[in-house]
Structures are given as C-alpha cells and as structure tokens.
Write a protein that holds these residues in place. Structure first.
Motif, PDB file in Angstrom:
ATOM      1  N   UNK A   1       1.542  -6.746  41.708  1.00 51.65           N
ATOM      2  CA  UNK A   1       1.344  -7.711  40.631  1.00 51.65           C
ATOM      3  C   UNK A   1       0.048  -7.433  39.876  1.00 51.65           C
ATOM      4  N   UNK A   2      -1.032  -7.166  40.612  1.00 52.02           N
ATOM      5  CA  UNK A   2      -2.326  -6.920  39.969  1.00 52.02           C
ATOM      6  C   UNK A   2      -2.318  -5.618  39.170  1.00 52.02           C
ATOM      7  N   UNK A   3      -1.672  -4.585  39.706  1.00 49.63           N
ATOM      8  CA  UNK A   3      -1.554  -3.318  38.959  1.00 49.63           C
ATOM      9  C   UNK A   3      -0.773  -3.541  37.658  1.00 49.63           C
ATOM     10  N   UNK A   4       0.352  -4.287  37.753  1.00 51.42           N
ATOM     11  CA  UNK A   4       1.148  -4.572  36.554  1.00 51.42           C
ATOM     12  C   UNK A   4       0.356  -5.405  35.553  1.00 51.42           C
ATOM     13  N   UNK A   5      -0.387  -6.402  36.053  1.00 49.31           N
ATOM     14  CA  UNK A   5      -1.180  -7.265  35.171  1.00 49.31           C
ATOM     15  C   UNK A   5      -2.216  -6.439  34.414  1.00 49.31           C
ATOM     16  N   UNK A   6      -2.860  -5.507  35.097  1.00 50.66           N
ATOM     17  CA  UNK A   6      -3.847  -4.656  34.433  1.00 50.66           C
ATOM     18  C   UNK A   6      -3.169  -3.762  33.395  1.00 50.66           C
ATOM     19  N   UNK A   7      -2.012  -3.223  33.733  1.00 49.01           N
ATOM     20  CA  UNK A   7      -1.282  -2.358  32.794  1.00 49.01           C
ATOM     21  C   UNK A   7      -0.863  -3.115  31.536  1.00 49.01           C
ATOM     22  N   UNK A   8      -0.533  -4.414  31.696  1.00 47.93           N
ATOM     23  CA  UNK A   8      -0.131  -5.243  30.555  1.00 47.93           C
ATOM     24  C   UNK A   8      -1.315  -5.711  29.730  1.00 47.93           C
ATOM     25  N   UNK A   9      -2.541  -5.503  30.230  1.00 43.20           N
ATOM     26  CA  UNK A   9      -3.727  -5.959  29.515  1.00 43.20           C
ATOM     27  C   UNK A   9      -4.087  -7.405  29.801  1.00 43.20           C
ATOM     28  N   UNK A  10      -3.586  -7.955  30.903  1.00 43.77           N
ATOM     29  CA  UNK A  10      -3.900  -9.339  31.271  1.00 43.77           C
ATOM     30  C   UNK A  10      -5.387  -9.467  31.565  1.00 43.77           C
ATOM     31  N   UNK A  11      -5.931 -10.664  31.264  1.00 47.76           N
ATOM     32  CA  UNK A  11      -7.338 -10.923  31.529  1.00 47.76           C
ATOM     33  C   UNK A  11      -7.535 -11.888  32.686  1.00 47.76           C
ATOM     34  N   UNK A  12      -6.607 -12.850  32.821  1.00 50.16           N
ATOM     35  CA  UNK A  12      -6.737 -13.869  33.858  1.00 50.16           C
ATOM     36  C   UNK A  12      -5.356 -14.219  34.404  1.00 50.16           C
ATOM     37  N   UNK A  13      -5.231 -14.205  35.718  1.00 52.30           N
ATOM     38  CA  UNK A  13      -3.966 -14.553  36.364  1.00 52.30           C
ATOM     39  C   UNK A  13      -4.238 -15.563  37.482  1.00 52.30           C
ATOM     40  N   UNK A  14      -3.165 -16.202  37.940  1.00 54.38           N
ATOM     41  CA  UNK A  14      -3.268 -17.135  39.068  1.00 54.38           C
ATOM     42  C   UNK A  14      -2.481 -16.558  40.234  1.00 54.38           C
ATOM     43  N   UNK A  15      -3.100 -16.605  41.409  1.00 58.27           N
ATOM     44  CA  UNK A  15      -2.437 -16.207  42.650  1.00 58.27           C
ATOM     45  C   UNK A  15      -2.298 -17.477  43.490  1.00 58.27           C
TER      46      UNK A  15
ATOM     47  N   UNK B   1      -9.048  -9.985  35.600  1.00 61.09           N
ATOM     48  CA  UNK B   1      -8.570  -8.602  35.665  1.00 61.09           C
ATOM     49  C   UNK B   1      -9.460  -7.710  34.810  1.00 61.09           C
ATOM     50  N   UNK B   2      -9.847  -6.584  35.381  1.00 56.07           N
ATOM     51  CA  UNK B   2     -10.670  -5.596  34.679  1.00 56.07           C
ATOM     52  C   UNK B   2      -9.807  -4.830  33.674  1.00 56.07           C
ATOM     53  N   UNK B   3     -10.371  -4.555  32.531  1.00 55.56           N
ATOM     54  CA  UNK B   3      -9.659  -3.777  31.507  1.00 55.56           C
ATOM     55  C   UNK B   3      -9.425  -2.370  32.035  1.00 55.56           C
ATOM     56  N   UNK B   4      -8.222  -1.876  31.833  1.00 57.09           N
ATOM     57  CA  UNK B   4      -7.874  -0.549  32.334  1.00 57.09           C
ATOM     58  C   UNK B   4      -8.591   0.516  31.529  1.00 57.09           C
ATOM     59  N   UNK B   5      -9.196   1.450  32.247  1.00 56.56           N
ATOM     60  CA  UNK B   5      -9.894   2.549  31.572  1.00 56.56           C
ATOM     61  C   UNK B   5      -8.884   3.569  31.112  1.00 56.56           C
ATOM     62  N   UNK B   6      -9.061   4.041  29.888  1.00 55.05           N
ATOM     63  CA  UNK B   6      -8.165   5.061  29.358  1.00 55.05           C
ATOM     64  C   UNK B   6      -8.889   6.396  29.374  1.00 55.05           C
TER      65      UNK B   6
END
Length: 196
Positions: free
Chosen positions: A112-126, A184-189
């Motif tokens: 879930x966290x990997x997908x959230x980072x890939x989507x550019x999410x900033x804040x999620x709830x677990x 969530x940390x912004x994914x480095x490109x």
C-alpha cells in the motif's frame, strides 16, 4: 664477524622518545635529536581511486560499499494535524488492517505504501484497530491489538524510510488510537545524464 645493524621498532622509538625527553644532557652540544616519527601505513580498505578524489572510501566487510543510512523520521506538525482533522488537508488513501495476521498485514502495508508513493500521495491513513485484552485474559497471553503496537514499528523500519516521512496517531474523527496518519515522501526520479 660483523654485526648487522638493526632498526628500532615503532614501540621502541616511542619508548626512546619518552626516555630522551626526561633526561637532561650533560653538555648541551651532546643533545640527541628525537627519532623520526613512526611510519603509519594506510589501511588496505581505502582504495587508490578514493585517495585521488579526496573522499575516503567507505567499506564494510569484504570491501563492499556501505549504503547511506535511511532518512530519519519526522513527526507531523501540529498545524498539519489540525488541518487534516478539519478536512482542510485531503487524505489521499487509506488501508484497513483489521482482522489480518501480522504477516499479511505487514505485506499489505508495504504494498500500500509503495503504491501510495507511486501515485504521488502525501498523506494516508492506516487503520490498525484499537484492540483490547479480554477480561478472561488478564496477562495478555491472547493479546488483541497486536497490529496497533506493531504497525508503528514497521513504519520505522529502514526499508520503509524512503517512503515514510513520519506518522502520528489519527484524530478521533478518523479513528483515534486505532489509526495512524502517515506522511509519504515524494518519490525521487532518476535524472537523465547530460541534462537532456
């Protein structure tokens, strides 16, 4: 028979220098100069290429490069938490881990966290659930709420630090002690070589 001349070892030179400093010469012209400092050999783990660059080569066992430490976790600012609770800041995703085993919960959380980072999410709830120890289990042998305790440990693991900036307990309106806000940390490109 001629006697071979032997040079002093590093330990002997140090001892001689110590003794020579404590002795007062009989005549000032007989002063003996101190022996040269011992030669220090460079350790074999420092590579020749690293010497030329001016930065020491870091190496672990068997000369393998040591990876940089993971970024540290940072608490979510109080202002941000207030804005999330009021609905001013949007929550980009949520995952509910209720009823899962630790192994399944850990795997799903990582995915879930990997997908959230890939989507550019900033804040999620677990959502972990609050869990309670039943009255018939005063010693916690059949502990419930294990995910509430384990999820923060998983979020702090080095393997997730490149994804997770920080986390805090959610506001009452989002589950309180049974849920966590996770930044969530912004994914480095990867940058293209040559500036193209």
């Amino acid at each position: 028979m001629t006697r071979r001349k032997r040079s002093l070892s590093g330990e002997e030179r140090t001892l001689w220098a110590t003794v020579a400093r404590t002795v007062a010469p009989l005549r000032p012209e007989d002063t003996v100069p101190p022996p040269p400092p011992p030669v220090v050999e460079t350790p074999p783990s420092v590579s020749v290429a690293a010497k030329g660059t001016g930065t020491p080569a870091k190496s672990g066992k068997l000369g393998k490069a040591v990876p940089p430490p993971p970024p540290p976790l940072h608490p979510i600012e109080r202002r941000t938490l207030t804005r999330v609770a009021r609905g001013t800041i949007e929550i980009d995703g949520r995952i509910d881990l209720h009823g899962l085993t630790q192994l399944d919960a850990h795997d799903r959380l990582r995915g879930f966290l990997h997908d959230a980072q890939s989507r550019g999410s900033k804040l999620v709830i677990v959502i972990t659930g609050k869990g309670k120890v039943g009255a018939e289990d005063p010693y916690g042998m059949n502990e419930r709420g294990i995910l509430r305790r384990r999820v923060p440990q998983w979020l702090a693991e080095p393997g997730l630090r490149n994804i997770v900036i920080g986390f805090e307990e959610a506001h009452r309106s989002h589950g309180g002690g049974g849920a966590l806000y996770v930044r969530i940390r912004k994914k480095r490109t990867a940058h293209k070589a040559g500036g193209a």
